[in-house]
Design a protein around this motif. Structure first.
Motif, PDB file in Angstrom:
ATOM      1  N   PRO A  23     -18.872   0.078  -4.583  1.00 20.60           N
ATOM      2  CA  PRO A  23     -19.456  -1.257  -4.805  1.00 20.60           C
ATOM      3  C   PRO A  23     -18.521  -2.245  -5.497  1.00 20.60           C
ATOM      4  N   ALA A  24     -17.599  -1.739  -6.328  1.00 19.41           N
ATOM      5  CA  ALA A  24     -16.679  -2.638  -7.016  1.00 19.41           C
ATOM      6  C   ALA A  24     -15.786  -3.396  -6.037  1.00 19.41           C
ATOM      7  N   TRP A  25     -15.627  -2.869  -4.821  1.00 21.49           N
ATOM      8  CA  TRP A  25     -14.778  -3.500  -3.808  1.00 21.49           C
ATOM      9  C   TRP A  25     -15.588  -4.110  -2.668  1.00 21.49           C
ATOM     10  N   LYS A  26     -16.898  -4.046  -2.737  1.00 20.05           N
ATOM     11  CA  LYS A  26     -17.728  -4.452  -1.602  1.00 20.05           C
ATOM     12  C   LYS A  26     -17.530  -5.910  -1.231  1.00 20.05           C
ATOM     13  N   THR A  27     -17.559  -6.804  -2.196  1.00 22.25           N
ATOM     14  CA  THR A  27     -17.427  -8.233  -1.904  1.00 22.25           C
ATOM     15  C   THR A  27     -16.058  -8.558  -1.343  1.00 22.25           C
ATOM     16  N   ALA A  28     -15.014  -8.033  -1.981  1.00 21.48           N
ATOM     17  CA  ALA A  28     -13.659  -8.315  -1.528  1.00 21.48           C
ATOM     18  C   ALA A  28     -13.404  -7.721  -0.144  1.00 21.48           C
ATOM     19  N   GLU A  29     -13.914  -6.507   0.088  1.00 22.49           N
ATOM     20  CA  GLU A  29     -13.659  -5.830   1.357  1.00 22.49           C
ATOM     21  C   GLU A  29     -14.289  -6.589   2.513  1.00 22.49           C
TER      22      GLU A  29
ATOM     23  N   LEU B   4      -0.762  -6.338   2.292  1.00 17.25           N
ATOM     24  CA  LEU B   4       0.631  -6.315   1.858  1.00 17.25           C
ATOM     25  C   LEU B   4       1.597  -6.388   3.037  1.00 17.25           C
ATOM     26  N   HIS B   5       1.207  -5.829   4.160  1.00 21.51           N
ATOM     27  CA  HIS B   5       2.091  -5.877   5.322  1.00 21.51           C
ATOM     28  C   HIS B   5       1.837  -7.104   6.209  1.00 21.51           C
ATOM     29  N   GLN B   6       0.600  -7.605   6.172  1.00 21.07           N
ATOM     30  CA  GLN B   6       0.224  -8.680   7.088  1.00 21.07           C
ATOM     31  C   GLN B   6       0.595  -8.308   8.526  1.00 21.07           C
ATOM     32  N   ASP B   7       0.291  -7.071   8.859  1.00 17.79           N
ATOM     33  CA  ASP B   7       0.621  -6.556  10.176  1.00 17.79           C
ATOM     34  C   ASP B   7      -0.169  -5.266  10.379  1.00 17.79           C
ATOM     35  N   GLU B   8      -0.015  -4.667  11.539  1.00 18.17           N
ATOM     36  CA  GLU B   8      -0.619  -3.361  11.764  1.00 18.17           C
ATOM     37  C   GLU B   8       0.011  -2.340  10.826  1.00 18.17           C
ATOM     38  N   VAL B   9      -0.762  -1.315  10.460  1.00 17.09           N
ATOM     39  CA  VAL B   9      -0.251  -0.315   9.524  1.00 17.09           C
ATOM     40  C   VAL B   9      -0.376   1.084  10.113  1.00 17.09           C
ATOM     41  N   VAL B  10       0.565   1.937   9.729  1.00 13.69           N
ATOM     42  CA  VAL B  10       0.549   3.339  10.124  1.00 13.69           C
ATOM     43  C   VAL B  10       0.911   4.165   8.897  1.00 13.69           C
ATOM     44  N   LEU B  11       0.227   5.278   8.701  1.00 10.75           N
ATOM     45  CA  LEU B  11       0.503   6.164   7.564  1.00 10.75           C
ATOM     46  C   LEU B  11       1.773   6.953   7.844  1.00 10.75           C
TER      47      LEU B  11
ATOM     48  N   THR C 224      -5.590 -11.352  -3.981  1.00  9.76           N
ATOM     49  CA  THR C 224      -5.453 -12.782  -4.216  1.00  9.76           C
ATOM     50  C   THR C 224      -3.983 -13.190  -4.090  1.00  9.76           C
ATOM     51  N   ASP C 225      -3.739 -14.484  -3.993  1.00 10.78           N
ATOM     52  CA  ASP C 225      -2.359 -14.975  -3.954  1.00 10.78           C
ATOM     53  C   ASP C 225      -1.608 -14.587  -5.221  1.00 10.78           C
ATOM     54  N   THR C 226      -2.316 -14.609  -6.357  1.00 12.06           N
ATOM     55  CA  THR C 226      -1.696 -14.225  -7.623  1.00 12.06           C
ATOM     56  C   THR C 226      -1.273 -12.760  -7.599  1.00 12.06           C
ATOM     57  N   GLU C 227      -2.123 -11.894  -7.060  1.00 16.13           N
ATOM     58  CA  GLU C 227      -1.786 -10.472  -6.975  1.00 16.13           C
ATOM     59  C   GLU C 227      -0.619 -10.238  -6.024  1.00 16.13           C
ATOM     60  N   LEU C 228      -0.597 -10.938  -4.906  1.00 13.72           N
ATOM     61  CA  LEU C 228       0.516 -10.785  -3.966  1.00 13.72           C
ATOM     62  C   LEU C 228       1.834 -11.229  -4.588  1.00 13.72           C
ATOM     63  N   ARG C 229       1.795 -12.345  -5.312  1.00 13.04           N
ATOM     64  CA  ARG C 229       3.013 -12.813  -5.985  1.00 13.04           C
ATOM     65  C   ARG C 229       3.465 -11.825  -7.050  1.00 13.04           C
ATOM     66  N   SER C 230       2.501 -11.292  -7.794  1.00  9.70           N
ATOM     67  CA  SER C 230       2.827 -10.326  -8.839  1.00  9.70           C
ATOM     68  C   SER C 230       3.483  -9.085  -8.239  1.00  9.70           C
ATOM     69  N   PHE C 231       2.970  -8.636  -7.120  1.00  7.37           N
ATOM     70  CA  PHE C 231       3.556  -7.459  -6.471  1.00  7.37           C
ATOM     71  C   PHE C 231       4.980  -7.752  -6.010  1.00  7.37           C
ATOM     72  N   ASP C 232       5.186  -8.927  -5.421  1.00  3.31           N
ATOM     73  CA  ASP C 232       6.517  -9.284  -4.949  1.00  3.31           C
ATOM     74  C   ASP C 232       7.502  -9.414  -6.108  1.00  3.31           C
ATOM     75  N   GLU C 233       7.043  -9.919  -7.243  1.00  2.00           N
ATOM     76  CA  GLU C 233       7.932 -10.130  -8.378  1.00  2.00           C
ATOM     77  C   GLU C 233       8.176  -8.856  -9.178  1.00  2.00           C
ATOM     78  N   ASN C 234       7.116  -8.086  -9.413  1.00  2.00           N
ATOM     79  CA  ASN C 234       7.208  -6.939 -10.309  1.00  2.00           C
ATOM     80  C   ASN C 234       7.408  -5.601  -9.603  1.00  2.00           C
ATOM     81  N   GLY C 235       6.943  -5.510  -8.353  1.00  2.00           N
ATOM     82  CA  GLY C 235       7.124  -4.278  -7.605  1.00  2.00           C
ATOM     83  C   GLY C 235       5.995  -3.283  -7.740  1.00  2.00           C
ATOM     84  N   PHE C 236       4.934  -3.653  -8.440  1.00  2.00           N
ATOM     85  CA  PHE C 236       3.787  -2.743  -8.531  1.00  2.00           C
ATOM     86  C   PHE C 236       2.515  -3.552  -8.771  1.00  2.00           C
TER      87      PHE C 236
END
Length: 295
Positions: free
Chosen positions: A256-262, A99-106, A4-16
């Motif tokens: 299943p806990a992530w099914k709707t969001a995924e 989090l990257h809003q881009d392609e990802v590589v491990l 969510t937008d709230t989670e993204l903001r929290s990550f940017d502000e807090n770092g985790f």
């Protein structure tokens, strides 16, 4: 978007960010079994070409590579196909893409092991090895065991301090006016952290704790803001597509806990294609300079 937008903001502000129930019960059981089997190997029972990947003593500090207590297992994807399949967990890939809003590589994978009653403490630090300097890097730590008694300790917001030396981290922690925040989680949960956030943990006084760390960057981060090169990137690009195939072969789905969001995001568009048919599951983390020294 999974986050969510709230989670993204929290990550940017807090770092985790804490992610609950990333692994379902069946997948958690399989990954735990794979971890048990690998951790049980010792001495001559460890294949010769794996031995340098078994690290003992402490993760950082004076006790690194001392004693006989396993503390980290590097490159687990090549050692058991179940670890490879976990990389393609839809929740993990969707969060990385969000989090990257881009392609990802491990770009990094290992398993940290804290043995019951004897695991070494991890001093406060930033994850500064092989790091990008001009762009954000994060690691997703997937917990195979509960960490309620001896959890991760973090100083929220410290990723905004930028890259610090070891002595600068020590000085900052010594001057901190507030104690670190405890972040307990349950088995199957994950903690995403910005690698520059100051974090650590105490000695393990309770039960076994194992965490699989997966670090994701974008291909352009590797190209323009990392100690690696195109040769390294091309081999790394083969991992996630291979993980997706392996997960499908095992018949693993999403918890299943992530099914709707995924279902709300097509994370597959964030997976760049492998440049060839060959799959590389042990792409050494060594940077360009180290490879040149050894060649």
């Amino acid at each position: 978007m999974v986050l969510t937008d709230t989670e993204l903001r929290s990550f940017d502000e807090n770092g985790f960010l804490v992610l609950h129930e990333v692994l379902g019960s069946d997948e958690l059981r399989e990954i735990r079994q794979a971890a048990d089997e690998l951790c049980a190997l010792d001495g001559d029972r460890i294949p010769e070409d794996w031995r340098e990947d078994y690290r003992y003593g402490a993760l950082v500090g004076a006790a690194v590579n001392t004693g006989s207590m396993l503390c980290r297992l590097e490159y687990p994807l090549a050692k058991d196909r179940r670890f490879l399949a976990m990389v393609a967990n839809p929740a993990i890939l969707a969060v990385a893409a969000d989090l990257h809003q881009d392609e990802v590589v491990l770009t990094w994978e290992d398993m940290v092991v804290k043995t019951p009653g004897s695991g070494e403490p991890v001093p406060f630090h930033q994850d500064d090895l092989f790091q990008s300097r001009a762009s954000r890097v994060f690691s997703i730590g997937v917990y195979l065991d509960d960490s309620t008694r001896d959890p991760l300790l973090v100083y929220p917001g410290t990723h905004q301090l930028g890259p610090l030396s070891e002595s600068q981290v020590e000085a900052w922690v010594a001057a901190a006016k507030e104690p670190p925040l405890r972040v307990p989680v349950s088995a199957g949960d994950a903690i995403v952290h910005n690698v520059r956030m100051i974090h650590g943990s105490s000695a393990n006084t309770s039960t076994l704790r194992r965490v699989v760390y997966l670090e994701f960057r974008t291909p352009d981060q590797v190209r323009y803001d990392s100690p690696w090169d195109e040769w390294w990137l091309e081999r790394r690009l083969s991992i996630v597509p291979a993980a997706i195939r392996e997960r499908a072969a095992l018949g693993w789905g999403v918890n299943p806990a992530w099914k709707t969001a995924e279902a709300k995001t097509d994370w597959s568009v964030r997976i760049p294609p492998s440049p060839g048919d060959e799959v590389y599951l042990r792409v050494d983390h060594k940077d360009i300079a180290q490879r040149r020294q050894e060649s």
